[in-house]
Design an enzyme around this catalytic site. Structure first.
Site, PDB file in Angstrom:
ATOM      1  N   GLU A  28      47.810  37.056  44.675  1.00 45.89           N
ATOM      2  CA  GLU A  28      46.699  36.811  43.743  1.00 45.89           C
ATOM      3  C   GLU A  28      47.029  37.246  42.317  1.00 45.89           C
ATOM      4  OE1 GLU A  28      41.914  37.736  43.108  1.00 45.89           O
ATOM      5  OE2 GLU A  28      43.037  38.966  44.506  1.00 45.89           O
ATOM      6  N   LYS A  65      45.929  32.960  45.689  1.00 43.31           N
ATOM      7  CA  LYS A  65      44.556  33.074  45.220  1.00 43.31           C
ATOM      8  C   LYS A  65      44.590  33.053  43.707  1.00 43.31           C
ATOM      9  CE  LYS A  65      40.266  35.701  45.648  1.00 43.31           C
ATOM     10  NZ  LYS A  65      39.418  36.550  46.499  1.00 43.31           N
TER      11      LYS A  65
END
Length: 294
Positions: free
Chosen positions: A176, A213
């Site tokens: 992420e 992400k």
């Protein structure tokens, strides 16, 4: 890693619920839920209250596997129980929802327009426990604020380096690298980030798979190439501070990108709601995020 869980995350319709607010963001999450800081006098009491909140969300009929593929847990939640089962087992066995664990220890100070992750010396130990608790994958967050080549490279290098450690432990990492939605040059950051991630993906071996992400991109379908990459299980999007409605609208424009929202999922929930009111609000949020994800 269970093949059935892998296939579900890769192919099924739905989104991933982020229930992983940690120490720093927990008071904010509780306050939004209507629990003020004078309701707890120490960390332990605070975590008890937040576990009650998460338990209420997870056990609600609105927390439905028809719409929710996976849920990201915080370390304390992984070690806590719901109705006598460890949270991950409750999710998998009672709900058919795939459990993930947030593994990062927060962000380092900003440097070169980014914040990399703080060191994680106990990661191997944590991954061992995650396996014992039947966790499927992990999540770890860095933040990009400026289109600084050196900074963005440092973020992605670190994410993939730790990602490989997680893969070696038999789990699927969610990488992420969040781009700050308030960055004045957000689109430029995203172009640079995409190139850097592609570089790393192309160097993975066939048995090394990751999830990504990302912040919902300024330019629609910026990340399509990453979504279609053979080493990528799924690409999910964070709400990044956008309200549910705005996040959903932006998400709808991006093909193949699904949600992994935290604040947008729980923003209308309140400790004082009756079960009926609570379930109705959660169902509304779940439905709207699901619609945007498909």
């Amino acid at each position: 890693m269970q093949q059935s869980q892998f296939d579900r995350i890769k192919n099924d319709k739905g989104f991933i619920a982020a229930l992983d607010q940690s120490g720093g963001s927990t008071p904010k999450a509780l306050a939004a839920y209507g629990v003020s800081e004078d309701a707890f006098s120490n960390q332990e009491e605070m975590f008890d209250l937040v576990h009650q909140m998460r338990t209420r969300i997870i056990t609600s009929p609105a927390f439905d596997p028809k719409y929710i593929l996976g849920a990201i847990l915080f370390e304390q939640t992984m070690d806590s129980k719901i109705e006598g089962l460890y949270t991950a087992d409750y999710l998998a066995e009672k709900k058919g929802i795939v459990p993930f664990l947030k593994v990062d220890k927060g962000l380092a100070e900003e440097s070169n327009g980014v914040q990399v992750m703080k060191p994680m010396p106990e990661l191997d130990e944590l991954l061992k426990r995650a396996n014992e608790r039947h966790i499927f994958g992990t999540k770890m967050r860095s933040v990009i604020k400026e289109p600084n080549a050196e900074g963005i490279k440092a973020v992605v290098d670190q994410q993939f380096e730790v990602g490989k450690q997680i893969i070696a432990a038999g789990l699927v990492p969610i990488i992420e690298p969040e781009v700050d939605i308030n960055s004045p040059e957000k689109e430029k950051c995203e172009e640079m980030l995409k190139a850097e991630i592609l570089d790393h993906l192309n160097n993975l071996s066939e048995d090394q798979n990751v999830m990504l992400k990302v912040t919902i991109p300024t330019k629609t379908n910026t990340y399509k190439e990453l979504i279609d990459h053979p080493r990528v299980v799924r690409v999910v999007a964070l709400s990044g501070g956008y309200s549910t409605d705005v996040a959903n609208e932006k998400l709808k424009e991006n093909d193949g990108l699904i949600a992994s929202f935290s604040r947008a999922l729980s923003q209308d929930l309140n400790v004082n709601q009756s079960e009926e009111e609570f379930n109705a609000e959660l169902e509304k949020a779940v439905q709207s995020i699901y619609e945007a994800s498909i």
